[in-house]
Design an enzyme around this catalytic site. Structure first.
Site, PDB file in Angstrom:
ATOM      1  N   ASP A 266      38.096  66.591  -9.966  1.00 44.42           N
ATOM      2  CA  ASP A 266      38.261  65.288 -10.621  1.00 44.42           C
ATOM      3  C   ASP A 266      37.917  65.463 -12.101  1.00 44.42           C
ATOM      4  O   ASP A 266      36.900  66.062 -12.447  1.00 44.42           O
ATOM      5  CB  ASP A 266      37.331  64.262  -9.966  1.00 44.42           C
ATOM      6  N   ILE A 267      38.775  64.951 -12.961  1.00 46.73           N
ATOM      7  CA  ILE A 267      38.603  65.135 -14.405  1.00 46.73           C
ATOM      8  C   ILE A 267      37.394  64.353 -14.927  1.00 46.73           C
ATOM      9  O   ILE A 267      36.865  64.647 -15.993  1.00 46.73           O
ATOM     10  CB  ILE A 267      39.904  64.729 -15.156  1.00 46.73           C
TER      11      ILE A 267
ATOM     12  N   HIS B 225      44.361  60.189  -2.042  1.00 50.19           N
ATOM     13  CA  HIS B 225      43.452  61.282  -2.401  1.00 50.19           C
ATOM     14  C   HIS B 225      42.095  61.043  -1.755  1.00 50.19           C
ATOM     15  O   HIS B 225      41.604  59.925  -1.698  1.00 50.19           O
ATOM     16  CB  HIS B 225      43.305  61.441  -3.918  1.00 50.19           C
TER      17      HIS B 225
ATOM     18  N   GLU C  38      42.774  53.402  -8.471  1.00 48.07           N
ATOM     19  CA  GLU C  38      43.275  53.792  -9.790  1.00 48.07           C
ATOM     20  C   GLU C  38      44.610  54.524  -9.699  1.00 48.07           C
ATOM     21  O   GLU C  38      45.533  54.234 -10.472  1.00 48.07           O
ATOM     22  CB  GLU C  38      42.210  54.683 -10.461  1.00 48.07           C
TER      23      GLU C  38
ATOM     24  N   HIS D 213      38.162  61.968  -2.034  1.00 52.38           N
ATOM     25  CA  HIS D 213      37.114  62.490  -2.925  1.00 52.38           C
ATOM     26  C   HIS D 213      36.117  63.285  -2.077  1.00 52.38           C
ATOM     27  O   HIS D 213      35.622  62.767  -1.066  1.00 52.38           O
ATOM     28  CB  HIS D 213      36.329  61.347  -3.579  1.00 52.38           C
TER      29      HIS D 213
END
Ligand code: 5GP
Length: 135
Positions: free
Chosen positions: A29-30, A93, A88, A95
């Site tokens: 994750d960025i 996805h 978002e 996490h």
């Protein structure tokens, strides 16, 4: 139009890749909540995770499990926390977050890591993933 995560999985947008197969892709994750915060996606685009077809869902969650096992070895911690939100980015996805305490799962508190550290973390997870999943 392809989602940002499809572009990442296709290599059109750079990412810190940690694992991949023909149907799935995992990357850092960025904007991590803890060092080693990984996102696992199916290459096939579905917005909402629970709309994924049963067989694909099983394969996807099994792939995420294998990534979590590698992540725990690369980033020693008490548990790998799992979260699904999807508010978002409209591409399913999961996490995966290395946790030592509940506060490590606080999505309102982000950590900023230099690019070299993100690269080193991704490489360490990728190495473990390859070791654990050797044919
Ligand atoms: P969610 O959709 O689950 O609420 O959150 C989306 C997550 O994707 C966030 O944690 C955010 O930091 C991450 N994210 C959004 N855009 C990018 C991107 O371009 N690259 C990476 N690596 N992560 C992203």
């Amino acid at each position: 139009m392809a989602s940002i995560f499809s572009k990442i999985a296709a290599g059109e947008i750079p990412s810190y890749k940690v694992a991949a197969d023909d149907k799935h892709y995992a990357f850092l994750d960025i904007n991590p909540v803890a060092p080693g915060h990984v996102l696992v996606i199916p290459r096939k685009e579905t917005d909402y995770i629970f709309d994924i077809d049963d067989k694909e869902y099983q394969e996807y969650t099994l792939f995420a499990k294998r990534v979590a096992q590698a992540l725990k070895e690369a980033m020693p911690c008490k548990r790998i926390g799992v979260a699904v939100m999807g508010l978002e980015v409209p591409h399913a996805h999961i996490h995966l977050i290395p946790m030592n305490s509940e506060s490590d799962m606080n999505f309102k508190s982000k950590v900023t890591l230099p690019a070299e550290e993100m690269e080193a973390i991704a490489a360490a997870i990728a190495k473990k993933f390859d070791e654990l999943n050797k044919a």
